[in-house]
Design an enzyme around this catalytic site. Structure first.
Site, PDB file in Angstrom:
ATOM      1  N   PRO A 172      89.929  67.806  67.279  1.00  0.00           N
ATOM      2  CA  PRO A 172      88.766  67.673  66.511  1.00  0.00           C
ATOM      3  C   PRO A 172      88.059  68.560  66.058  1.00  0.00           C
ATOM      4  O   PRO A 172      86.618  68.740  66.602  1.00  0.00           O
ATOM      5  CB  PRO A 172      88.114  66.315  67.126  1.00  0.00           C
ATOM      6  CG  PRO A 172      88.450  66.564  68.529  1.00  0.00           C
ATOM      7  CD  PRO A 172      89.779  67.267  68.885  1.00  0.00           C
ATOM      8  N   CYS A 173      88.433  69.724  65.333  1.00  0.00           N
ATOM      9  CA  CYS A 173      87.775  70.883  65.116  1.00  0.00           C
ATOM     10  C   CYS A 173      86.730  70.348  64.146  1.00  0.00           C
ATOM     11  O   CYS A 173      85.568  70.983  63.705  1.00  0.00           O
ATOM     12  CB  CYS A 173      88.695  71.726  64.351  1.00  0.00           C
ATOM     13  SG  CYS A 173      89.619  71.397  63.051  1.00  0.00           S
TER      14      CYS A 173
END
Length: 213
Positions: A172-173
């Site tokens: 989850p950047c």
């Protein structure tokens, strides 16, 4: 790979990382660097409320999750990522994983647990693991990630590692923002980043039809 990248990884060289982490790799580093030469990659594409979603996999697990506006855009992304691989559509197991990704996009609170075949430098691996440790509904900064992985001066390198992430939502950047709280860049679009963060922050969030449909 620069000196700052190596210093943050905890390994002397990227080769020493791969030597100790072969159980994680579906492709060898050489095969990945050669664009998946000789590999067969299965993929599937379906629409979601945030646009089209592509999931691709090797025999070891998912090697890419991409978001896009059209099927053609996603196919092009995958071809650029693995230009030498044999790409085949609609393997049943890949379609099942794709359905799980789409279900998560619509309701992030359900959680997501997928087998990922992650490739990258030792530094990138360290950053991506830190991203996976960010709790649902929370955000952090590039500076905080660089400090967490033991190299507080590597803020720009952390940003580059986030930009190189090939696993939308699974790594989850989108939960990494600027120190001032600004969204900054997101390879799949700032509107999608904002939408994902809003859904994660809402206990009963569920995706609706949007401009991405």
């Amino acid at each position: 790979m620069g000196d700052s990248d190596q210093g943050a990884s905890g390994f002397e060289t990227s080769s020493s990382f791969y030597d100790q982490s072969t159980r994680l790799l579906g492709m060898t580093p050489t095969e990945y660097q050669q664009g998946g030469n000789g590999m067969e990659i299965q993929f599937a594409v379906k629409p979601s409320s945030l646009g089209w979603v592509l999931v691709a996999a090797t025999t070891q697990g998912i090697c890419a999750i991409h978001l896009g506006d059209t099927v053609e855009e996603l196919a092009t992304q995958l071809q650029h990522q693995f230009p030498q691989a044999q790409l085949r559509q609609w393997d049943p197991s890949v379609e099942n994983w794709l359905d799980q990704v789409i279900a998560w996009i619509e309701t992030p609170q359900r959680g997501l647990n997928l087998p990922l075949d992650i490739q990258g430098t030792a530094f990138q691996q360290r950053v991506w693991q830190a991203l996976q440790d960010i709790p649902l509904g929370r955000t952090t900064s590039y500076a905080a990630i660089s400090t967490q992985i033991g190299n507080p001066k590597a803020v720009r390198a952390v940003a580059r590692a986030c930009a190189a992430n090939q696993f939308a939502v699974a790594v989850p950047c989108h939960r990494v923002v600027g120190s001032d709280g600004a969204l900054r860049g997101y390879r799949w679009g700032s509107d999608r980043k904002r939408a994902l963060l809003e859904r994660e922050a809402t206990p009963t969030a569920k995706g609706n039809a949007s401009q991405f449909s």
